[in-house]
Design a protein around this motif. Sequence first.
Motif, mmCIF file in Angstrom:
data_model
loop_
_atom_site.group_PDB
_atom_site.id
_atom_site.type_symbol
_atom_site.label_atom_id
_atom_site.label_comp_id
_atom_site.label_asym_id
_atom_site.label_seq_id
_atom_site.Cartn_x
_atom_site.Cartn_y
_atom_site.Cartn_z
ATOM 1 N N MET A 149 38.157 34.007 39.324
ATOM 2 C CA MET A 149 39.009 35.202 39.295
ATOM 3 C C MET A 149 39.751 35.386 40.613
ATOM 4 O O MET A 149 40.738 36.092 40.667
ATOM 5 N N HIS A 150 39.281 34.774 41.669
ATOM 6 C CA HIS A 150 39.842 34.816 43.022
ATOM 7 C C HIS A 150 40.567 36.125 43.364
ATOM 8 O O HIS A 150 41.784 36.139 43.568
ATOM 9 N N PRO A 151 39.820 37.248 43.428
ATOM 10 C CA PRO A 151 40.465 38.511 43.847
ATOM 11 C C PRO A 151 40.975 38.397 45.273
ATOM 12 O O PRO A 151 40.372 37.740 46.115
ATOM 13 N N GLN B 253 37.140 42.597 45.327
ATOM 14 C CA GLN B 253 35.976 41.723 45.519
ATOM 15 C C GLN B 253 34.689 42.550 45.544
ATOM 16 O O GLN B 253 33.677 42.162 44.958
ATOM 17 N N LEU C 187 33.766 43.604 42.017
ATOM 18 C CA LEU C 187 33.208 42.499 41.239
ATOM 19 C C LEU C 187 31.791 42.167 41.693
ATOM 20 O O LEU C 187 30.914 41.875 40.861
ATOM 21 N N GLU D 236 45.503 41.541 40.486
ATOM 22 C CA GLU D 236 44.848 40.515 41.300
ATOM 23 C C GLU D 236 44.114 39.455 40.496
ATOM 24 O O GLU D 236 44.005 38.303 40.927
ATOM 25 N N THR D 237 43.594 39.831 39.331
ATOM 26 C CA THR D 237 42.783 38.881 38.563
ATOM 27 C C THR D 237 43.452 38.420 37.271
ATOM 28 O O THR D 237 43.013 37.442 36.667
ATOM 29 N N ALA E 108 36.673 41.055 32.610
ATOM 30 C CA ALA E 108 36.025 40.431 33.773
ATOM 31 C C ALA E 108 34.517 40.660 33.746
ATOM 32 O O ALA E 108 33.737 39.745 34.042
#
Length: 314
Positions: free
Chosen positions: A201-203, A209, A212, A246-247, A254
């Motif tokens: 997902m690389h926020p 982050q 998550l 962002e995701t 998510a």
Amino acid sequence: MQRIGFLLYPGFQVMSLAAVSVFEFANLENGSAAYDISFLSETGGSIISSIGLATETKAFDGEHVDTLLVTGAVGLASTSPGIQRYVGEALTHTRRLASICTGAFVLAEAGVLDGRRATTHWAVAREIQSRFPKIRMEEDRIFVVDGTVWSSAGMTAGVDLALAMVEEDLGADLARRVARMLVVYHRRAGGQSQFSALLDMHPKSDRIQTALSYARRNLKEPLSVEQLAEAAHLSPRQFSRAFRAETGQSPAKAVEILRLEAARLMMEDGRHPVDVVARETGFADRERMRRAFLRGFGQPPQAIRRNAQRDLNA
């Protein structure tokens, strides 16, 4: 005492040698030397890695080992006919022949993987498969065991593969002690996915982050948008907008991905009933989890567990 040989060639990647420590600590925890480690190459002498580190080796000509591990490289670099011949012949006289990461390419060039199940680093799995279509590539696996041929995914997965070998040789208790000494999980199951949901997902921001990470620690909770927004110190409206930007997905989707990842790990571990896995990962009941597994993996939870156990017992 078993002889473990690591096959090196110019440009090998140093992380491939992380597996050496597994056998080193197995000797220490065993109280006596169960393994004799050797570093082999076609020419012998100093072999330079991709980062410039030199490792002293013995020429593999005439050398026979119980287990041969072929190191990986950065990318796919063809090896010499001599190495290919040695690896191909090793299949007939070693107890185990293994590859770490892109070392699978060396095994493939030697014809060892034809008709066999195998894995490698996800970034090159499809390229290897296209070049060697007879391989039954399982690109989403940590490691794969097909008879006497073992293969692992990216570099750190070589540690999991080596721990599995120690467990096979010296028992689960000693392998667990080695894992503790190395401060790693004991051990990721071979069928476990190479991918991490959070990494995928690389926020971009710390706030998303944080949300998550909060979600992953509290999967058993309902995890509403309001809860996640509070963890991120944003209003629900701001949070939902920032999260999707962002995701690329909604907070609910998510959270389901995180729950699926955790549930899959618990199913592969095999220690918990399906109902317990569903409850602990926030799916509430087994039927809801089954539907999520079918959406996410195309298989029900029980099939994931059977596949993991098959890999362990292969």
